[in-house]
Each structure stands twice: as structure tokens, then as C-alpha cells.
Design an enzyme around this catalytic site. Sequence first.
Site, mmCIF file in Angstrom:
data_model
loop_
_atom_site.group_PDB
_atom_site.id
_atom_site.type_symbol
_atom_site.label_atom_id
_atom_site.label_comp_id
_atom_site.label_asym_id
_atom_site.label_seq_id
_atom_site.Cartn_x
_atom_site.Cartn_y
_atom_site.Cartn_z
ATOM 1 N N GLN A 50 0.846 -1.187 0.000
ATOM 2 C CA GLN A 50 0.000 0.000 0.000
ATOM 3 C C GLN A 50 0.885 1.242 0.000
ATOM 4 O O GLN A 50 1.810 1.369 0.800
ATOM 5 C CB GLN A 50 -0.872 -0.031 1.258
ATOM 6 C CG GLN A 50 -1.182 1.309 1.908
ATOM 7 C CD GLN A 50 -2.367 2.005 1.284
ATOM 8 O OE1 GLN A 50 -2.280 2.418 0.145
ATOM 9 N NE2 GLN A 50 -3.443 2.122 2.018
ATOM 10 N N GLY A 71 -22.094 4.225 11.029
ATOM 11 C CA GLY A 71 -21.669 3.055 10.278
ATOM 12 C C GLY A 71 -20.708 3.421 9.159
ATOM 13 O O GLY A 71 -20.360 4.587 8.955
ATOM 14 N N GLN A 74 -19.286 3.830 2.961
ATOM 15 C CA GLN A 74 -18.696 3.445 1.672
ATOM 16 C C GLN A 74 -17.969 2.119 1.830
ATOM 17 O O GLN A 74 -17.062 2.000 2.657
ATOM 18 C CB GLN A 74 -17.704 4.527 1.218
ATOM 19 C CG GLN A 74 -16.942 4.182 -0.068
ATOM 20 C CD GLN A 74 -17.858 4.151 -1.272
ATOM 21 O OE1 GLN A 74 -18.507 5.134 -1.586
ATOM 22 N NE2 GLN A 74 -17.903 3.020 -1.953
ATOM 23 N N GLU A 91 -8.153 1.082 3.344
ATOM 24 C CA GLU A 91 -7.478 0.644 4.568
ATOM 25 C C GLU A 91 -7.796 1.566 5.742
ATOM 26 O O GLU A 91 -7.949 1.114 6.878
ATOM 27 C CB GLU A 91 -5.961 0.570 4.367
ATOM 28 C CG GLU A 91 -5.234 0.083 5.622
ATOM 29 C CD GLU A 91 -3.748 -0.159 5.416
ATOM 30 O OE1 GLU A 91 -3.024 -0.197 6.418
ATOM 31 O OE2 GLU A 91 -3.325 -0.297 4.244
ATOM 32 N N ASN A 125 -5.354 6.754 -3.391
ATOM 33 C CA ASN A 125 -4.641 7.646 -2.490
ATOM 34 C C ASN A 125 -4.230 8.949 -3.152
ATOM 35 O O ASN A 125 -4.419 10.029 -2.587
ATOM 36 C CB ASN A 125 -3.401 6.936 -1.941
ATOM 37 C CG ASN A 125 -3.753 5.916 -0.871
ATOM 38 O OD1 ASN A 125 -4.086 6.275 0.245
ATOM 39 N ND2 ASN A 125 -3.704 4.645 -1.221
#
Length: 289
Positions: A50, A71, A74, A91, A125
Amino acid sequence: MSADRPGKGLGKGLQALLGEAARPANEAGAPSRGGVREIEIGRIWPNPNQPRQQFSDESLDELANSISQRGVLQPILLRPNGEDYQIIAGERRWRAAHRAGLHTIPAIVREIDESTTAELALIENVQREDLNAIEEAEGYRQLIQRHGHTQEDIGRIVHKSRSHVANLLRLLDLPEFVKQSLLRGDLSMGHARAVATAPSPEELAREIVAKGLSVRQAEARAKKARAPEAPAKERVVDPDLAALERQLGDMLGLKVQVVHKGQGGTVTLHYSNLDQLDMVCQRLSGEPI
């Protein structure tokens, strides 16, 4: 993407995959093909490659509080990894859900190869501006070394210019102290550009961190530290060569010097910054500028 705010454009590949979140479950309650399902958090593992390595505890706590109240809005994106699953995208949400005490998390599971996984992780990212400059550069290097991408390929993947990719990759050649300072946020990209031009990048970086120097102050110190150029000797230039130098200089936007001896000679191009060098490389390689 955080649970309480939308992200930026994801790129067609990742957007298409996450778009499947809208597909309904079938009547038996099982997920539709490629749709969202609840996966046990304990069976999910982060991707060791990652690009993003820095996760703020404060930011994770804020997201965990939001997840506790509303909650996970996505779903994350996973791929099978033996009996478990590996994260492709999401992550941060997974870490925050774990902190919030959730036992399962909504996810989309897809069969995706390692190369595509690396691309999608980088897209998520970079386009959400979550990456530090060094993390982004390391992601680019992984795509080049492990998956055979060119700088131009990467530019298309993340919708950045080739020169942007090239300039970030140069950061990886800086001393380790400078790179770690960038990772921690002690140095900005502006500082890094100034440090890269100094005779001793690490020495200047340490001074910036210790004294809290601004980018402009760092640039001034880098300029002062560079050894002054020796005064140029008087050249006697043939008028035809002088005209050729002017013509080439006008075409390239750079200072050009031609030295002719016998049947051969040299052509020297003078550039003042990395952007000019990148432009020359693109011209010589025939790439569009």
C-alpha cells in the site's frame, strides 16, 4: 474515503469497481455477483505494498467516532487472499472500523491481479490527496520496478503530467534524513526542492527542521551554499558558430554553446532548473510537451 465526506474523482477503474455498491442483494439475502457483502474484520489484511504508510491517530479516532454513530457508508474493496482477504482500497476505513469495535465491514470482493491492485491503491490515495510526497513517489517506483510501467504510463494512470512523476521520483534520491522529514511532514515539497539544489541536502534539511525556516529562507541558503561559478574566460567565437548558437538558443529557450575543432566538436546546453532539463529531455525523446 472517510465515512462522512465524499472523495475526489476516483479514476475510471476504481470508480467502476466501487460503483457496484449500488447493486441490491438477491431475495435470499446473499450478495449479488460482485456486490456488497459483510466481511469479518479479522479476516481482512492490509496490502503490504500500500503506498500510504502514515495514518494519523487523531484522524482515525475521528473517523472511528463517525463510524460508531453512522456506520461505514462506503464499502471497502478487497481481493481474495487464501482463506482471507487483502485490501485494495479503504485501509483507513478498515482501521477506523476496527477501532470502533465493529466485527464486520461492508466490502466488495473482486478477483484482481497484483499489478491492477497496485494501480488502484495508488489511484485511490493520489486522487484523494492522502499521500505524502515520498509515499506517492514510492508508489510510482513500485509500478515501474515491479510492474514495468513507464513514467508516461503512470502519468496516465493518476492523471498527472510526466514531469510531475519525474520530479517526485527524484525525491527518492535524497538522503534518508530528508526523506523521513518529508514523511513526517517536517519538510514541505517547497523545502524539498530547495534542499535538492544544495551542496549538502541533509545539512540544509537539518537546519530547516531545527530553525523552522520558510521555503524562501531555505532557497536563499541553498543558493548561498552553492559555490560561485568561476568567471567565464573571454571566448573568440566564429561568426557562423555564434549565429548557430543564437538560433539553437531561440529554439530551445536555453543558453547554447558550440565548440568546433577539426571535424567534430561539442554542443553544450545550459539549464537553470529541473523543469528546463525535463523539457529538453522531452524534446530530444520526441514526447509531447
